[in-house]
Design a protein around this motif. Structure first.
Motif, PDB file in Angstrom:
ATOM      1  N   ALA A  39       0.834  -1.205   0.000  1.00 48.84           N
ATOM      2  CA  ALA A  39       0.000   0.000   0.000  1.00 48.84           C
ATOM      3  C   ALA A  39       0.869   1.255   0.000  1.00 48.84           C
ATOM      4  O   ALA A  39       0.541   2.239  -0.672  1.00 48.84           O
ATOM      5  CB  ALA A  39      -0.929  -0.003   1.206  1.00 48.84           C
ATOM      6  N   SER A  40       1.973   1.230   0.723  1.00 45.63           N
ATOM      7  CA  SER A  40       2.888   2.374   0.743  1.00 45.63           C
ATOM      8  C   SER A  40       3.479   2.609  -0.645  1.00 45.63           C
ATOM      9  O   SER A  40       3.598   3.748  -1.097  1.00 45.63           O
ATOM     10  CB  SER A  40       4.022   2.135   1.743  1.00 45.63           C
ATOM     11  OG  SER A  40       3.510   2.031   3.045  1.00 45.63           O
ATOM     12  N   LEU A  51      11.476  -5.213  -2.885  1.00 47.05           N
ATOM     13  CA  LEU A  51      11.377  -5.583  -4.297  1.00 47.05           C
ATOM     14  C   LEU A  51      10.749  -6.961  -4.479  1.00 47.05           C
ATOM     15  O   LEU A  51       9.933  -7.163  -5.376  1.00 47.05           O
ATOM     16  CB  LEU A  51      12.757  -5.559  -4.953  1.00 47.05           C
ATOM     17  CG  LEU A  51      13.312  -4.177  -5.273  1.00 47.05           C
ATOM     18  CD1 LEU A  51      14.759  -4.279  -5.749  1.00 47.05           C
ATOM     19  CD2 LEU A  51      12.464  -3.478  -6.305  1.00 47.05           C
ATOM     20  N   VAL A  52      11.113  -7.906  -3.621  1.00 50.29           N
ATOM     21  CA  VAL A  52      10.524  -9.252  -3.698  1.00 50.29           C
ATOM     22  C   VAL A  52       9.020  -9.176  -3.434  1.00 50.29           C
ATOM     23  O   VAL A  52       8.223  -9.790  -4.153  1.00 50.29           O
ATOM     24  CB  VAL A  52      11.217 -10.212  -2.713  1.00 50.29           C
ATOM     25  CG1 VAL A  52      10.457 -11.516  -2.570  1.00 50.29           C
ATOM     26  CG2 VAL A  52      12.655 -10.487  -3.163  1.00 50.29           C
ATOM     27  N   CYS A  53       8.624  -8.426  -2.425  1.00 53.54           N
ATOM     28  CA  CYS A  53       7.187  -8.272  -2.124  1.00 53.54           C
ATOM     29  C   CYS A  53       6.458  -7.597  -3.275  1.00 53.54           C
ATOM     30  O   CYS A  53       5.340  -7.994  -3.628  1.00 53.54           O
ATOM     31  CB  CYS A  53       7.005  -7.465  -0.848  1.00 53.54           C
ATOM     32  SG  CYS A  53       7.500  -8.352   0.634  1.00 53.54           S
ATOM     33  N   GLN A  65       5.332   5.968  -2.427  1.00 54.83           N
ATOM     34  CA  GLN A  65       6.595   5.996  -1.690  1.00 54.83           C
ATOM     35  C   GLN A  65       7.649   5.203  -2.443  1.00 54.83           C
ATOM     36  O   GLN A  65       7.369   4.169  -3.043  1.00 54.83           O
ATOM     37  CB  GLN A  65       6.417   5.416  -0.288  1.00 54.83           C
ATOM     38  CG  GLN A  65       5.663   6.325   0.636  1.00 54.83           C
ATOM     39  CD  GLN A  65       5.688   5.806   2.077  1.00 54.83           C
ATOM     40  OE1 GLN A  65       5.944   4.641   2.328  1.00 54.83           O
ATOM     41  NE2 GLN A  65       5.406   6.687   3.008  1.00 54.83           N
ATOM     42  N   ALA A  66       8.861   5.682  -2.400  1.00 53.69           N
ATOM     43  CA  ALA A  66       9.978   5.011  -3.060  1.00 53.69           C
ATOM     44  C   ALA A  66      10.354   3.742  -2.294  1.00 53.69           C
ATOM     45  O   ALA A  66      10.069   3.607  -1.095  1.00 53.69           O
ATOM     46  CB  ALA A  66      11.182   5.942  -3.136  1.00 53.69           C
TER      47      ALA A  66
END
Length: 136
Positions: free
Chosen positions: A3-4, A26-28, A9-10
């Motif tokens: 969600a972020s 990145l995996v998520c 958000q970066a």
């Protein structure tokens, strides 16, 4: 966490807030993208559409609207970074985004978008494809 990222958000910011490694973020993100694609493939199939609007957009729209860059400057920069073009195919009646791809502004990408649309259509029907006049 996802969600972020969706809020803009970066990756580095999300990693800092959740005190995890950026590679974990990145995996998520990759797992969320795979799940999203699976859901879209489940939902978007056997569509019966009479029209499909095709368009290509560039990712600098907000900077042009705010006056930070001119449209000509944005297009010149896109020549150096062609992956910033977002191609969309939409059903104008329902406003359903039928296909979205990212790539350069070329005939090959236009054809890729059309093929992505054809994959989700019901057999035997062919919609009218409309564009804004791009020569490709």
């Amino acid at each position: 966490m996802v969600a972020s990222l969706a809020e803009g958000q970066a990756i580095q910011q999300v990693a800092r807030v959740f005190t995890i490694d950026p590679n974990t973020v990145l995996v998520c993100l990759e797992q969320a993208a795979q799940q999203s694609e699976a859901v879209c493939q489940y939902i978007l199939h056997q569509l019966q559409l009479s029209q499909v609007q095709l368009d290509e957009l560039f990712a600098w729209l907000d900077q042009i609207q705010s006056g930070q860059v001119t449209a000509a400057e944005a297009v010149a920069q896109l020549q150096q970074r062609p992956h910033r073009w977002v191609w969309v195919a939409m059903d104008p009646a329902s406003k359903l985004l039928v296909a979205v791809i990212v790539g350069d502004r070329s005939l090959a990408m236009a054809q890729t978008l059309v093929h992505a649309v054809v994959r989700v259509l019901a057999p035997g029907g062919g919609p009218l494809f409309l564009t804004d006049g791009l020569r490709h």
